[in-house]
Design an enzyme around this catalytic site. Structure first.
Site, PDB file in Angstrom:
ATOM      1  N   GLU A 244     -10.743 -12.824  12.674  1.00 21.64           N
ATOM      2  CA  GLU A 244     -10.730 -11.993  11.108  1.00 21.64           C
ATOM      3  C   GLU A 244      -9.910 -11.899   9.904  1.00 21.64           C
ATOM      4  O   GLU A 244      -8.848 -11.431   9.878  1.00 21.64           O
ATOM      5  CB  GLU A 244     -10.929 -10.388  11.341  1.00 21.64           C
ATOM      6  N   PRO A 245      -9.818 -13.586   9.469  1.00 22.89           N
ATOM      7  CA  PRO A 245      -8.465 -13.985   9.050  1.00 22.89           C
ATOM      8  C   PRO A 245      -8.163 -13.486   8.123  1.00 22.89           C
ATOM      9  O   PRO A 245      -9.212 -13.934   6.981  1.00 22.89           O
ATOM     10  CB  PRO A 245      -8.413 -15.477   8.946  1.00 22.89           C
TER      11      PRO A 245
ATOM     12  N   ARG B 234       3.491  -5.442  -3.308  1.00 24.49           N
ATOM     13  CA  ARG B 234       4.126  -5.906  -1.748  1.00 24.49           C
ATOM     14  C   ARG B 234       5.759  -6.344  -1.763  1.00 24.49           C
ATOM     15  O   ARG B 234       5.972  -5.313  -0.799  1.00 24.49           O
ATOM     16  CB  ARG B 234       3.550  -7.480  -1.569  1.00 24.49           C
TER      17      ARG B 234
ATOM     18  N   TYR C 264       6.454  -3.132   0.641  1.00 23.27           N
ATOM     19  CA  TYR C 264       6.684  -3.929   2.196  1.00 23.27           C
ATOM     20  C   TYR C 264       8.016  -4.407   2.040  1.00 23.27           C
ATOM     21  O   TYR C 264       8.374  -4.679   3.211  1.00 23.27           O
ATOM     22  CB  TYR C 264       5.354  -4.136   2.934  1.00 23.27           C
TER      23      TYR C 264
ATOM     24  N   CYS D 107       8.083   2.231 -15.238  1.00 29.97           N
ATOM     25  CA  CYS D 107       9.679   3.211 -15.590  1.00 29.97           C
ATOM     26  C   CYS D 107       9.527   3.513 -13.731  1.00 29.97           C
ATOM     27  O   CYS D 107       9.357   5.104 -13.559  1.00 29.97           O
ATOM     28  CB  CYS D 107       9.057   4.159 -16.462  1.00 29.97           C
TER      29      CYS D 107
HETATM   30  C1  LIG Z   1      -6.519  -6.273   7.944  1.00 28.70           C
HETATM   31  C2  LIG Z   1      -7.075  -6.761   8.813  1.00 28.70           C
HETATM   32  C3  LIG Z   1      -7.979  -7.627   9.029  1.00 28.70           C
HETATM   33  C4  LIG Z   1      -7.096  -9.217   8.172  1.00 28.70           C
HETATM   34  O1  LIG Z   1      -5.508  -9.479   8.610  1.00 28.70           O
HETATM   35  P1  LIG Z   1      -5.370 -10.107   7.896  1.00 28.70           P
HETATM   36  O2  LIG Z   1      -3.430  -9.880   8.936  1.00 28.70           O
HETATM   37  O3  LIG Z   1      -5.222 -10.457   6.378  1.00 28.70           O
HETATM   38  O4  LIG Z   1      -5.428 -11.574   8.439  1.00 28.70           O
HETATM   39  C5  LIG Z   1      -8.492  -8.464   9.821  1.00 28.70           C
HETATM   40  N1  LIG Z   1      -9.489  -7.519  10.582  1.00 28.70           N
HETATM   41  C6  LIG Z   1      -8.971  -5.516  11.012  1.00 28.70           C
HETATM   42  C7  LIG Z   1      -9.475  -5.532  11.416  1.00 28.70           C
HETATM   43  C8  LIG Z   1      -7.683  -5.647   9.365  1.00 28.70           C
HETATM   44  O5  LIG Z   1      -7.349  -4.145   9.536  1.00 28.70           O
END
Ligand SMILES: *Cc1c(COP(=O)(O)O)cnc(C)c1O
Length: 421
Positions: free
Chosen positions: A275-276, A314, A318, A346
């Site tokens: 899941e990238p 961001r 972070y 502001c």
């Molecule tokens: C945010 C998230 C991702 C993606 O993370 P990246 O750092 O953007 O690759 C994949 N799986 C789940 C469950 C997430 O919450």
């Protein structure tokens, strides 16, 4: 590698000058490169070659319809974390059987939506969720494929706000309780347990935490199989980091990540999902902004831009680093300058960076924030009544606005005044 390079002294997105886009759509705006998105998806796809797999793009990184359509048409699956994301993925033409549903707080309504619309699997994150999903599935006469997200208690060595796989994080079930929870899931009607899910964090620039987590998942696979569960699919999450700071050491590549997957879980014969998000979209986008003022402070100079924390949060959220480069390439040997780069909002937090040594800039000049394609536009707001900024997609020598800038009236007229006021 990306497709934002200087050509004859001007910064281009593929074959389009960013200055030309700025002239047509105004600043600030986000610009994405189709070639970079394509390239990054293919790198992951190739990294898992030889194993049955599906790359499920984590669309929370950048969920513009055009981005989803581009990736979906290439065969990408989608990792969604809300009903809104599910609807967006379907609207972009991604079939339900390529959508996985993650997230700790899925509602009954979201479950109904995804079950009736079609879903590849739910990644369950808790026992109460499992019980609710079971009852929703039964009420719809469905049997839904599920994995259970385990928390392997691995230190992802990343920013605390994006670490998700350590004891104390809100995600998944402790891996130590997996056997018990899988037994409960198997006993519930309407659920079909098909695998294991893990996702330990984001912007990870070291492969070791991945390796440790995948090893624990491999061990768990054997244990659960021994208990009689069918473990046919492993969802290994996202989280691979990108080089925000070009001068720094290079983070591992998708190929290296794929090698770790192969080494740790390749022997199990499971279908692999990943899941990238960030690595696909991050370096495929820039945020272009104009210098409003250069202000001399007591002990420092401020570069005041027309982009702000509401457009790109961001750095404020972070402490994230973004390269900031001029659209006109500095002449060789030009003296750099040192600035605090800030927006007009502001809040003192509306600071993109402090004491940055960069090209000298004057008012009216344009800059690009690199690596802004992920967790940029999707996290923006209209704080300070600054309308959302447009998004533009480039492919080759063509570009299109893929989300227009709302007018001020559109922004204001979303509010309604009650008749009794
Ligand atoms: C945010 C998230 C991702 C993606 O993370 P990246 O750092 O953007 O690759 C994949 N799986 C789940 C469950 C997430 O919450």
């Amino acid at each position: 590698m990306d497709h934002f390079l200087y050509q004859d002294g001007e910064l281009f997105a593929e074959d389009v000058s960013l200055r030309d886009i700025a002239a047509q759509v105004g600043t600030p705006f986000y610009c994405y490169s189709a070639a970079t998105l394509t390239r990054h998806f293919n790198l992951f796809d190739e990294a898992l070659a030889g194993m049955e797999h599906l790359v499920c793009y984590a669309m929370k990184a950048n969920s513009n319809q055009a981005v989803l359509k581009l990736l979906g048409d290439m065969g990408a699956g989608m990792d969604v974390v809300s009903g809104g994301e599910y609807r967006r993925a379907r609207a972009a033409g991604v079939p339900g059987e390529r959508i996985v549903f993650s997230g700790v707080g899925k509602t009954e309504e979201e479950m109904r939506l995804a079950i009736s619309g079609g879903i590849r699997q739910f990644n369950i994150e808790s026992e109460p969720e499992m019980v609710l999903l079971s009852s929703v599935a039964v009420s719809l006469g469905a049997e839904v494929p599920v994995t259970i997200r385990v928390n392997p208690d691995v230190d992802a060595k990343t920013h605390e706000k994006i670490s998700t796989g350590k004891k104390g994080d809100k995600f998944g079930i402790p891996i130590s309780r997996a056997v018990e929870v899988y037994a409960q899931a198997a006993a519930l009607p309407g659920l079909k347990v098909i695998g294991i899910d893990v996702h330990i964090g984001s912007q990870m620039v070291d492969l070791e935490p991945f390796r440790l987590a995948f090893r624990k998942v491999a061990e768990l696979t054997e244990v659960l199989r021994g208990e009689g569960h069918e473990i046919a699919r492993l969802d290994l999450g996202g989280g691979l980091g990108i080089p925000y700071e070009r001068s720094n050491a290079d983070p591992p590549l998708p190929r290296d990540f794929g090698q770790v997957v192969r080494e740790e879980v390749g022997h199990l014969g499971c279908e692999i999902e990943i899941e990238p998000g960030r690595l696909i979209a991050g370096n495929a986008g820039v945020l272009v902004s104009k210098v409003i003022y250069v202000k001399s402070g007591e002990d420092r100079n401020f570069l005041i831009l027309d982009a702000a924390m509401n457009d790109l949060i961001r750095p404020a959220m972070y402490g994230a680093y973004h390269d900031i480069i001029p659209l006109s390439e500095p002449k060789p040997g030009a003296e750099p300058a040192t600035y605090d780069v800030v927006g007009p909002v502001c809040e003192s937090g509306d600071t993109f960076t402090k004491q940055r040594v960069m090209a000298e800039m004057g008012p009216g000049e344009l800059v690009a924030f690199r690596s802004a394609g992920a967790y940029g536009a999707v996290m923006s707001s209209e704080y300070n009544s600054r309308p959302l900024i447009p998004e533009v997609l480039v492919r080759g020598d063509q570009f299109a606005v893929i989300r227009p800038r709302p007018t001020f009236d559109e922004m204001i007229n979303r509010d309604t005044i009650p008749p009794w006021l």
